[in-house]
Write an enzyme that holds these catalytic residues in place. Structure first.
Site, PDB file in Angstrom:
ATOM      1  N   GLN A  51      12.339  -1.295  -5.131  1.00 16.27           N
ATOM      2  CA  GLN A  51      12.404  -0.478  -6.350  1.00 16.27           C
ATOM      3  C   GLN A  51      13.785   0.114  -6.598  1.00 16.27           C
ATOM      4  O   GLN A  51      14.091   0.486  -7.735  1.00 16.27           O
ATOM      5  CB  GLN A  51      11.350   0.644  -6.296  1.00 16.27           C
ATOM      6  N   HIS A  90      11.327 -10.282  -9.263  1.00 16.07           N
ATOM      7  CA  HIS A  90      10.662  -9.921 -10.522  1.00 16.07           C
ATOM      8  C   HIS A  90      10.771  -8.444 -10.871  1.00 16.07           C
ATOM      9  O   HIS A  90      10.376  -8.032 -11.956  1.00 16.07           O
ATOM     10  CB  HIS A  90       9.199 -10.413 -10.535  1.00 16.07           C
ATOM     11  N   CYS A 116      -8.029  -1.796  -6.809  1.00 18.03           N
ATOM     12  CA  CYS A 116      -8.685  -2.437  -5.673  1.00 18.03           C
ATOM     13  C   CYS A 116      -9.216  -3.794  -6.119  1.00 18.03           C
ATOM     14  O   CYS A 116      -9.027  -4.193  -7.266  1.00 18.03           O
ATOM     15  CB  CYS A 116      -9.789  -1.560  -5.096  1.00 18.03           C
TER      16      CYS A 116
HETATM   17  C1  LIG Z   1       8.209  -0.901  -3.026  1.00  9.76           C
HETATM   18  C2  LIG Z   1       7.622  -2.264  -3.105  1.00  9.76           C
HETATM   19  N1  LIG Z   1       7.632  -3.062  -2.022  1.00  9.76           N
HETATM   20  C3  LIG Z   1       7.126  -4.306  -2.038  1.00  9.76           C
HETATM   21  C4  LIG Z   1       6.549  -4.824  -3.170  1.00  9.76           C
HETATM   22  C5  LIG Z   1       5.983  -6.230  -3.155  1.00  9.76           C
HETATM   23  O1  LIG Z   1       6.828  -7.084  -3.871  1.00  9.76           O
HETATM   24  P1  LIG Z   1       6.381  -8.556  -4.336  1.00  9.76           P
HETATM   25  O2  LIG Z   1       5.637  -8.371  -5.627  1.00  9.76           O
HETATM   26  O3  LIG Z   1       7.672  -9.295  -4.523  1.00  9.76           O
HETATM   27  O4  LIG Z   1       5.566  -9.162  -3.276  1.00  9.76           O
HETATM   28  C6  LIG Z   1       6.512  -4.044  -4.333  1.00  9.76           C
HETATM   29  C7  LIG Z   1       5.867  -4.550  -5.560  1.00  9.76           C
HETATM   30  O5  LIG Z   1       5.117  -3.860  -6.206  1.00  9.76           O
HETATM   31  C8  LIG Z   1       7.065  -2.735  -4.292  1.00  9.76           C
HETATM   32  O6  LIG Z   1       7.043  -1.935  -5.371  1.00  9.76           O
END
Ligand SMILES: Cc1ncc(COP(=O)(O)O)c(C=O)c1O
Length: 380
Positions: A170, A192, A331
């Protein structure tokens, strides 16, 4: 009806240039980056060019980056690839579910580092809890629900030889981050979240620090991640990384808008809504170029609690009015569960199911926020 998208922390609005370049690769001609013929070499070249752009945007060497399918895979790879059963690991209470999921399979002794009512950690808690069996500490750079920026460098300096894994998903693309300067040993990002197509993420390992691969059986990524590379998504990520400076400038421009939104939420009065965290102002330039020594706030995120409104009902009503926002975590049934992050702040289960996360993006404009406020005023 115009849709107003304020869920950028879930997935960012695609960058036009990144999508165009990715689409070119999707259209063909066929090319597997492991093939030795000319088309294969072209795909390999495109992947390596992306790696260089991403490395430059993170202030690290491209040799130390490994492509994955996203941050969830990257976190699973590192957590499972560094820890063994019985190892001790320190984990902040506000990590993403992907971290908890990865820890489940490892059999390590997990010690949770608490946060205070505003979502802040005390870096010394990490140092105090380190022992001989501590093999990893995990702290995210910025929180996906409440937008807190964490003092990861201060935490790393508490850890001595214990490696720190930083989930920079983030923070990347919202505030300036130079991974070398964070003091972390490992970090992960996801394409993304910065406008690249879904399906590519990156592991950074300082100096090529070792970890056991999760996916084996192919020589891709120097043996650190087997499997045919997602060239289109990787190319898109590279293009988005190349244009990161302009994205950061646009994020910076969101700071006053977020503050305006915060001010308007305050006017609702605590009976109806309040922004989480007393220190949630993005008050200074330093929040946008963090030192990683003190806490800060992302310029695009505001977490709001609505005491009289269940989050799922409010979300549905906003959805009907054309607003896309998030609340807590969904969920398997699609229903909303109380947010574990808000729970970690010491809030009750009931309050934790009344979270509304506003996350703005490069295309958000003041009229979007004005309309949101007008609808909220009506709905709560
Ligand atoms: C802080 C954080 N870590 C990890 C992820 C997981 O990322 P990905 O969607 O690329 O698996 C997200 C996605 O929401 C996230 O906000």
């Amino acid at each position: 009806m115009k849709v107003i998208y304020l869920d950028e922390n879930a997935t960012a609005t695609p960058s036009r240039v990144a999508s165009e370049m990715a689409s070119e690769w999707l259209r063909g001609p066929a090319a597997n980056a492991s093939s030795v013929h000319s088309r294969g070499r072209r795909a390999r070249g495109a992947i390596e060019e992306s790696r260089r752009h991403i490395a430059a945007s993170l202030g690290v060497s491209s040799r130390h980056l490994t492509f994955t399918s996203g941050a969830t895979e990257a976190l699973h790879t590192l957590i499972g690839g560094v820890l063994s059963s019985g190892d001790h690991v320190l984990v902040s209470a506000v990590e993403h579910p992907a971290v908890w999921g990865a820890l489940e399979g490892v059999g390590a002794e997990v010690e949770v580092i608490p946060v205070d009512a505003e979502g802040r950690v005390n870096p010394t808690h990490f140092g105090e809890r380190c022992r001989e069996s501590t093999k990893l500490a995990i702290m995210m750079a910025a929180q996906n629900e409440i937008g807190t920026i964490y003092p990861v460098r201060a935490i790393a300096s508490q850890l001595g030889q214990v490696p720190l894994l930083v989930d920079a998903v983030q923070a990347y693309g919202k505030v300036k981050i130079n991974l070398e300067e964070t003091g972390a040993t490992f970090a992960v990002i996801s394409g993304h979240k910065i406008g690249a197509p879904q399906g590519a993420g990156v592991i950074w390992a300082r100096g090529g620090a070792p970890f056991q691969p999760l996916l084996r059986g192919g020589a891709q990524e120097r043996g650190r991640r087997a499997g045919t590379e997602n060239v289109a998504a990787i190319v898109g990520l590279g293009v988005a990384a190349k244009h990161l400076e302009s994205r950061l400038a646009k994020m910076k421009a969101l700071r006053p808008l977020r503050e305006e939104l915060r001010g308007m939420i305050k006017q609702f009065g605590a009976q109806r809504a309040w922004a989480l965290g007393a220190f949630t102002a993005v008050s200074s330039e330093s929040d946008l170029t963090p030192s990683w020594l003190v806490h800060g706030q992302l310029p695009n995120t505001l977490a709001v609690l609505t005491p009289q409104q269940p989050g799922d009902l409010l979300l549905q009503r906003l959805d009907l009015a054309g607003f896309c926002l998030s609340s807590g975590s969904a969920c398997s049934s699609g229903a909303l569960e109380p947010s574990p992050v808000v729970r970690a702040l010491g809030r009750s289960e009931d309050e934790s199911s009344k979270l509304l996360r506003v996350s703005m993006g490069v295309e958000t404009d003041p009229s979007d926020i004005e309309q949101l406020i007008a609808h909220l005023d009506e709905l709560i």
